[in-house]
Write an enzyme that holds these catalytic residues in place. Structure first.
Site, PDB file in Angstrom:
ATOM      1  N   GLU A   1       0.809  -1.222   0.000  1.00  0.00           N
ATOM      2  CA  GLU A   1       0.000   0.000   0.000  1.00  0.00           C
ATOM      3  C   GLU A   1       0.841   1.270   0.000  1.00  0.00           C
ATOM      4  OE1 GLU A   1      -2.642  -3.280   1.373  1.00  0.00           O
ATOM      5  OE2 GLU A   1      -0.584  -2.664   1.822  1.00  0.00           O
TER       6      GLU A   1
ATOM      7  N   GLN B   1      -8.135  -2.407  -1.028  1.00  0.00           N
ATOM      8  CA  GLN B   1      -9.055  -3.531  -1.098  1.00  0.00           C
ATOM      9  C   GLN B   1     -10.105  -3.440   0.013  1.00  0.00           C
ATOM     10  OE1 GLN B   1      -7.693  -7.826  -0.741  1.00  0.00           O
ATOM     11  NE2 GLN B   1      -7.846  -7.548  -2.971  1.00  0.00           N
ATOM     12  N   PHE B   2      -9.668  -3.031   1.177  1.00  0.00           N
ATOM     13  CA  PHE B   2     -10.545  -2.665   2.285  1.00  0.00           C
ATOM     14  C   PHE B   2      -9.961  -1.408   2.903  1.00  0.00           C
ATOM     15  CE2 PHE B   2     -11.353  -7.124   1.733  1.00  0.00           C
ATOM     16  CZ  PHE B   2     -12.701  -7.274   1.955  1.00  0.00           C
TER      17      PHE B   2
ATOM     18  N   PHE C   1      -7.021  -1.501   5.367  1.00  0.00           N
ATOM     19  CA  PHE C   1      -5.641  -1.746   4.953  1.00  0.00           C
ATOM     20  C   PHE C   1      -4.867  -0.462   4.653  1.00  0.00           C
ATOM     21  CE2 PHE C   1      -7.136  -6.057   3.020  1.00  0.00           C
ATOM     22  CZ  PHE C   1      -7.402  -6.525   4.292  1.00  0.00           C
TER      23      PHE C   1
ATOM     24  N   HIS D   1     -11.826  -5.681   8.698  1.00  0.00           N
ATOM     25  CA  HIS D   1     -12.469  -5.474   7.400  1.00  0.00           C
ATOM     26  C   HIS D   1     -13.742  -4.642   7.526  1.00  0.00           C
ATOM     27  CE1 HIS D   1      -9.919  -8.996   6.610  1.00  0.00           C
ATOM     28  NE2 HIS D   1     -10.009  -8.711   5.324  1.00  0.00           N
TER      29      HIS D   1
END
Length: 659
Positions: A398, A420-421, A424, A465
């Site tokens: 990231e 992605q979430f 993260f 998440h």
């Protein structure tokens, strides 16, 4: 020390000497000023000048260089006026940051130099993004980025090298190994014999050179650069050198064994090159002294001019105006637009598709977003339409991807990065908070990127998440934060964010992806960032909210028609619509601030404080916050329901109306 001049003419060698001498003389003058108390800090590169000067001379003038603290020679060799550099160092308006930052924490598009931030590693990934832009434009250009041996222990180093290798980016990663990270010797930093030994692990070449020999530096970088201009790929270069001063002058040098100074003094890059030129009769003693006299006079004049410059006048409005690049929001459609009923998730996909069609320089990056279509299939089919150069799968890194996004912006591209979430994003936090957010304020450069943040609870996904982490970013000047609650706003805010030259955190609620459908224009349009939306009118109380909270509020109103509630959807959290908030407060006098994030220091705390400070005379009851529990988000459905603010909305409104 052996100097191999190869095909260099006498005039080239004379030019090299002048470029090598100048930063040494500048540094000597700055050290004097430091002792006199006229400047506050200096990071000396004495003994390391051959690296900065030699490598800069080897590059073409329009190729980007990303230097560090001790690379004064990059700036002087590229021809930045010393008077401007001095203005930067002493905090004058002529400096590149207008007194907002020190030393080399700035960039100059005119000179194709992008300075560092204090966090050492992030500029490596920025170089990746700059190089990617060159590659996409089919330009045979090299990007050169410096780091010290200390920063090779940081995750940013490994992420940036891995990304450059996977994407075959034309980057020269140059490590200045001067033996010490502040006071920590290399024996306590890594175990490999040489740092270039790590290159094989990234599938790239590693080259070790004498960093004190200007011709060896020049010849090596020139050869590498010529090669990778034709065959793009990264190369890791390690320059062995030594720091003849402390980390910065206040550090001293007591931690360095004295024999090392004797050893490296004999390898002084300037004195040894000077001896070579005298022996080869390129210069005479008289000419050398004449050059030194001339350059000392220039140094004195240029630095003195900065000290007599008028002091900066503090201007609050100028400071506030420079936090963000100018942006204009317009309705992008061409007349009345057809509307269709679409799912929340589909309007996000539509917005990305339209933006990709409209902007040839827009790049999408993220994990699994190419053939797989992303974790939520939002970019499904995009590769077939736009190609893998523009729809880029990334390694799991990231920080590097956010840094590369900044590099793309610097070199003329736009980007949308998919986390992605949203959870993260913590792995890229430094790049966002300290690089993206501060770049425009520091030196006027845009950071034209959007970070998509699939966010929120309601799906039993647990602590890693499901977080609503918008408050991590709303307090950071330089970032914009949006959080759409409806399909049309999901599209309009995303298009507005992409067209905005500032970094925008775009929160999209996962629970709403496929559960919410609504009318949305088919055309290209903007929902203006910073404007709230009144979704229901009432006069007993107001619910100020955003994201999934809007739907909780609507559901509550539908289930309780006996109440008359103003429901204000903020849509944007940075900036946020103060006028709309003040209007609803004045209208009802009773306020519930509702959000999915946890209570303590959630964004509602800022709203509550603002209302108490600016709208106190309109209030008929205390401002009440309804937020999620101050715990991590649990996975179990019953525990998650208990955690979420929705569980306490009814009791909060009852308490408010009974006050």
């Amino acid at each position: 020390m052996f100097f191999n001049r190869k095909n260099l003419e006498d005039h080239d060698l004379r030019h090299f000497y002048k470029k090598l001498l100048f930063p040494r003389l500048v540094e000597e003058r700055m050290l004097t000023l430091l002792r006199q108390g006229k400047i506050g800090k200096w990071f000396s590169g004495i003994g390391q000048e051959a690296i900065a000067v030699g490598s800069t001379l080897a590059l073409e003038d329009d190729e980007y260089i990303l230097p560090m603290h001790r690379n004064l020679g990059v700036f002087t060799t590229r021809g930045i006026p010393l008077s401007r550099l001095a203005g930067q160092w002493v905090g004058k308006d002529s400096g590149f940051t207008k007194g907002r930052d020190r030393s080399f924490h700035f960039g100059s598009q005119e000179h194709k130099i992008i300075g560092m931030i204090s966090h050492l590693g992030p500029q490596l990934a920025v170089a990746d993004g700059i190089a990617l832009a060159h590659k996409l434009k089919k330009e045979n250009k090299v990007t050169l980025v410096y780091t010290g041996e200390g920063a090779t222990s940081e995750g940013d180093f490994h992420e940036a090298l891995n990304l450059a290798s996977v994407w075959e980016l034309p980057v020269i990663f140059l490590v200045e190994n001067n033996g010490y990270g502040l006071s920590t010797p290399v024996s306590e930093q890594y175990r490999c014999a040489n740092l270039v030994d790590r290159a094989v692990g990234y599938g790239m070449e590693g080259i070790l050179i004498d960093g004190n020999n200007i011709l060896e530096v020049y010849n090596a970088i020139d050869t590498i650069a010529q090669s990778i201009r034709q065959k793009p790929r990264p190369v890791l270069v390690e320059c062995k050198t030594f720091r003849m001063r402390g980390h910065e002058e206040a550090s001293g040098v007591k931690y360095v064994p004295p024999h090392l100074f004797d050893q490296w003094s004999a390898l002084d890059p300037l004195l040894n090159f000077e001896k070579f030129l005298l022996k080869a009769q390129i210069f005479s003693d008289i000419e050398i002294q004449q050059i030194k006299t001339e350059q000392k006079a220039i140094v004195e004049q240029e630095i003195s001019s900065a000290f007599i410059e008028t002091e900066i006048q503090a201007d609050i409005q100028r400071e506030l105006n420079d936090v963000y690049a100018s942006s204009v929001y317009t309705s992008k459609n061409n007349g009345p637009s057809k509307e269709n009923s679409k799912r929340y998730i589909d309007t996000i996909s539509d917005a990305l598709n339209l933006a990709m069609e409209r902007n040839d320089n827009l790049i999408l990056m993220g994990q699994d977003i190419a053939e797989y279509g992303g974790a939520f299939k939002i970019t499904d089919g995009f590769v077939a339409k736009f190609g893998k150069e523009r729809i880029r799968n990334t390694p799991i890194c990231e920080s590097a991807i956010v840094g590369a996004a900044l590099g793309l912006s610097i070199n003329g591209y736009k980007s949308v990065v998919e986390m992605q979430f949203a959870d993260f994003v913590s792995c890229g936090f430094n790049q966002i908070i300290n690089n993206l957010a501060k770049t425009h304020y520091r030196w006027g450069e845009k950071a034209d990127t959007v970070i998509r943040m699939p966010t929120g609870a309601g799906t039993g996904a647990g602590p890693f998440h499901s977080q609503s982490n918008e408050a991590w970013f709303t307090k950071t000047p330089g970032l914009k934060v949006v959080y759409p609650a409806f399909p049309d706003d999901a599209k309009g805010l995303l298009l507005a964010a992409i067209d905005d030259p500032n970094p925008v955190l775009y929160f999209e609620h996962k629970y709403l992806y496929r559960s919410l459908t609504g009318n949305c224009p088919e055309d290209y349009f903007h929902t203006e960032i910073g404007k709230a939306r009144l979704v229901h009118e009432g006069d007993q109380c107001s619910i100020i909210t955003y994201g999934l909270g809007v739907h909780w509020a609507i559901e509550f109103q539908e289930q309780h028609p006996e109440y008359s509630i103003d429901i204000l959807d903020l849509r944007s959290l940075q900036p946020w619509d103060k006028q709309a908030v003040e209007t609803t407060v004045e209208k009802t006098g009773r306020i519930v601030i509702l959000h999915e994030d946890t209570l303590t220091c959630g964004f509602g705390a800022e709203l509550s404080a603002y209302i108490a400070e600016h709208c106190f005379e309109y209030l008929d009851a205390p401002v009440m916050r309804c937020a999620s529990l101050d715990t991590p988000i649990p996975m179990n459905k019953l525990l998650e329901d208990q955690f979420l603010a929705k569980a306490r909305l009814g009791s909060t409104i009852t308490k408010l109306l009974a006050y």
